[in-house]
Design a protein around this motif. Structure first.
Motif, PDB file in Angstrom:
ATOM      1  N   TYR A   9       0.824  -1.209   0.000  1.00 35.26           N
ATOM      2  CA  TYR A   9       0.000   0.000   0.000  1.00 35.26           C
ATOM      3  C   TYR A   9       0.861   1.262   0.000  1.00 35.26           C
ATOM      4  O   TYR A   9       0.589   2.208  -0.738  1.00 35.26           O
ATOM      5  N   TRP A  87     -11.087  -0.338   7.114  1.00 28.27           N
ATOM      6  CA  TRP A  87     -10.639  -1.103   5.938  1.00 28.27           C
ATOM      7  C   TRP A  87     -10.980  -2.579   6.112  1.00 28.27           C
ATOM      8  O   TRP A  87     -10.113  -3.435   6.172  1.00 28.27           O
ATOM      9  N   GLN A  90      -9.397  -5.349   4.014  1.00 33.17           N
ATOM     10  CA  GLN A  90      -7.997  -5.678   4.300  1.00 33.17           C
ATOM     11  C   GLN A  90      -7.858  -6.329   5.675  1.00 33.17           C
ATOM     12  O   GLN A  90      -7.037  -7.217   5.851  1.00 33.17           O
TER      13      GLN A  90
END
Length: 109
Positions: A9, A87, A90
């Motif tokens: 990321y 998130w 993730q």
């Protein structure tokens, strides 16, 4: 998130910057204008909600989530994942994928 995931990321943000993500927020005022004719209309599309209990959005938008039976009449399920933040895909990919796959199978009938 693993260190390897974080590196991926971070590398992408270094490569591309945050322009795309920031542009989304820059367009919010335009959304209000564009969607004004639909103000108050329920969303009739099949829907599934998955959020994280540690996501600030699920707390400061709790009233909106509580209103889903009215605003999203085709909502088939709502899941708030304990110990999960913003998130979710993730943080809990297997659980999110399972919820999505099960939901898609149900709506395809």
């Amino acid at each position: 998130m693993s260190e390897e995931d974080l590196d991926v990321y971070a590398g992408e943000f270094e490569r591309t910057g945050l322009t795309g993500a920031l542009n989304r927020y820059r367009s919010m005022d335009r959304d209000w204008e564009d969607l004004a004719p639909h103000r108050g209309a329920p969303i009739q599309q099949a829907a599934l909600f998955v959020g994280g209990a540690l996501d600030a959005s699920t707390t400061w938008m709790a009233d909106a989530i509580d209103a889903y039976p009215t605003t999203l009449p085709a909502l088939s399920a709502s899941h708030v994942l304990d110990g999960c933040g913003h998130w979710i895909q993730q943080e809990r990919p297997d659980e999110v994928n399972s919820l999505l796959i099960d939901w898609l199978a149900r709506i395809q009938g």
